[in-house]
Design an enzyme around this catalytic site. Sequence first.
Site, short mmCIF file in Angstrom:
data_model
loop_
_atom_site.label_atom_id
_atom_site.label_comp_id
_atom_site.label_asym_id
_atom_site.label_seq_id
_atom_site.Cartn_x
_atom_site.Cartn_y
_atom_site.Cartn_z
N LEU B 63 14.42 -103.64 -22.49
CA LEU B 63 14.17 -104.66 -23.50
C LEU B 63 14.61 -103.85 -24.86
CD1 LEU B 63 10.96 -106.40 -23.05
CD2 LEU B 63 13.09 -107.09 -22.32
N HIS B 232 15.73 -97.81 -8.46
CA HIS B 232 17.09 -98.09 -8.23
C HIS B 232 17.86 -97.22 -7.01
CE1 HIS B 232 17.62 -94.78 -11.37
NE2 HIS B 232 17.24 -95.67 -12.11
N ASP B 306 17.32 -103.60 -13.21
CA ASP B 306 17.77 -102.43 -14.17
C ASP B 306 18.36 -103.07 -15.28
OD1 ASP B 306 18.06 -99.82 -15.51
OD2 ASP B 306 19.13 -99.09 -13.84
#
Lengths: 314, 430
Positions: B63, B232, B306
């Site tokens: 963010l 990931h 991601d």
Amino acid sequence: MAFTHRHLIDITEYSRDDIMLMLETAAKFKEVNERRIKQVPTLKGATIVNMFNEPSTRTRSSFEIAEKRLSANSLNFGGSSTSTVKGESLSDTVETLCAYKIDMIIVRDKHAGVPRKIADLSGVHVIDAGDGKHQHPTQALLDLFSIWEEKGSFEGLNVGVVGDIAHSRVCGSLLPALKIMGANTVAIAPPTLLPARPDILGADEVSTDMDSVLPDLDVVYMLRVQRERLEGAPFPSLREYNQLFGLTQARDRLMKPDAIVCHPGPINRGVELDSFMADHPERSVILDQVYAGILVRMAALYLLLGGSNDGIDA
Amino acid sequence: MALMLKGARCIDPQVGLDEVCDILIRDGKIVEVGHDLSMEKGEERDLTGKIVVPGLVDMHVHLREPGYEQKEDIASGTRAAAHGGFTAVCAMPNTNPVIDNAVGVEYVRARANEVGKCRVIVSGACTKGLAGEILAEMGDMHAHGVCAFTDDGHGVQSSGMMRRVMDYASQFDCVVMPHCQDDSLVGEGQVNEGVASTRLGMLGWPAEGEELEIARDIALCRLTGCPLHIQHITTARGLEMVRQAKAEGLPVTCEVTPHHMFLTEDDIDDTYPTALKVNPPLRTSDDAVALVEGVVDGTVDAIVTDHAPHTDWEKDREFELAPFGMIGLETSLGAVLTNLVAKGIIDYDKMVQVMAVNPRAILRQEPVKLEAGSTADLTVFDPSEEWTVERAGFYSKAGNAGFMGCTFTGKATDAYVGGYATMEDGVVVE
């Protein structure tokens, strides 16, 4: 035959015919370079920017001479005063250059892909004068020119490229160019200086044993040990490199009698080349390559900028 | 205030539900799920033709607030999340300052409460400043609501330090989520080592640079007992290690991104598209196929984006100088529906599992189920809406989308968090 390229960025976009036209055009420019006054008006009025964002003396000088002999107006832009150093983005720099209403950008940059980006942004003709570890197409063309002059053709020619293939933009263009022209290629290097996939570049074979390969080679292309671009230490010492991969006087007896030696310069004497080889009157074509650089760059400028034929015939 | 969602196909594998029915919501909770429901007073939404599932959770999101608000902030990032159909995101701690203490945690939580459009689950750093040297105050952060620890963006280079992190974290009911990257192998790697690095003339980022730390962290999971969630994952061999760890019974989970499943190193053409510069890099098509198989067979627990926003001027430059990362919140559901569900590779149950159920479980969140009593965090999507990814449609501040220009079938239309609409008919509710 129609030459339709706008740029010289990726040698793999050029066909065998395109490259032969380039070499034949270069050969025609020999005559200009042998005159007392070595200049023709072919590109009079064209404005060419030499955008060298990375230190370069030889390549830039070669381009400058080629530009001047064709009467182009050239501007050197770059070096330590580059706008990039002042924080300007590449895009803004290119847009600024374009506002000068120029015709061509010759670009050298330490980052791969920059010439393509400039071509897309600017709309003017672009020649890649070396981008990062990616390509250096005019170097490949001058190498081909020198080989062609000595050997007459490429088909079936055995060319060995020795040295730092992983970090070499010269190889990034030369190996694919040799494949396009029909030569057989072998990449010779310690595994620490080989790219992940030499086959992708165009190497038919890979060898770490120079002595076993040398007897088959028509052309031995020695790469410079790029001391400034070696991340980590890929070999223990310059001494050991010279022993394993240097073209030493002792290796002369392993070579074909008519094998030639090329090097893109500048040479590290005693590292990749012994003076015996560098100065060998029959084998070494290193200074011919420098001259070929002028010729192929004149040819590239001429063909890309679509100069009239008057220049050559004048 | 009551809310009635009428006529949507309701899917929740947790309760074995897959049929057209109505959902009655009151005071933020689901009151009833059934047929031909009615209410005395309240708002009714006709969702005929749509699908309702437990609210989607993206457990890997940047963010960028505090510190990098030019790229994204909590207001814009959570709106992008809502627009993409997410009702919760897990915010990564690599902000400036790094979220490595309770003050930072409280800041993000407060901002999320004030300006957020979805729930923000805060993750804390494992080590101070993400430097991999000194433990962050995990206990204090945990007391302030952190439920996962990660040094995302960096691998913890020292095995001894990673052991200490996992040992220490194991006393809290929290998962440690490593970004697996051995810096000495990866160095300045830009793209996958192999065809792409050779073709593009850039330094390679080898698969082994990721796999070595996956192997190490699985070993440390065995040693410490600390729950481990590999972030990931991108390689077939890395996934195989997770598969074996799970078979062994270790508390190991993992996540994959849509871009690592649906894009490959071959997509990085000679225009050097910086939107496709991500870390870890896009791998081979064989790896991408293996990741999809991992989703199918359950080795992959979560699909995450991601989401890594950057400004245009940061991305619009030389490939080697551009920062890593692409945004994904607003394309994730469309990419998964188009490339996995519509092709019959997974069904809706599986999609809900990896995009809603498992992320909540891994992050120790209360489950959300389509049954009475559950919190009304719901995602509604139109499975047949065809749309093209374009910048103009984004709520994110950023435009570095790897799927730009792609056409997807299926799009989130409505989202509810605690019974309140955060998006209606594709528009974020203000």
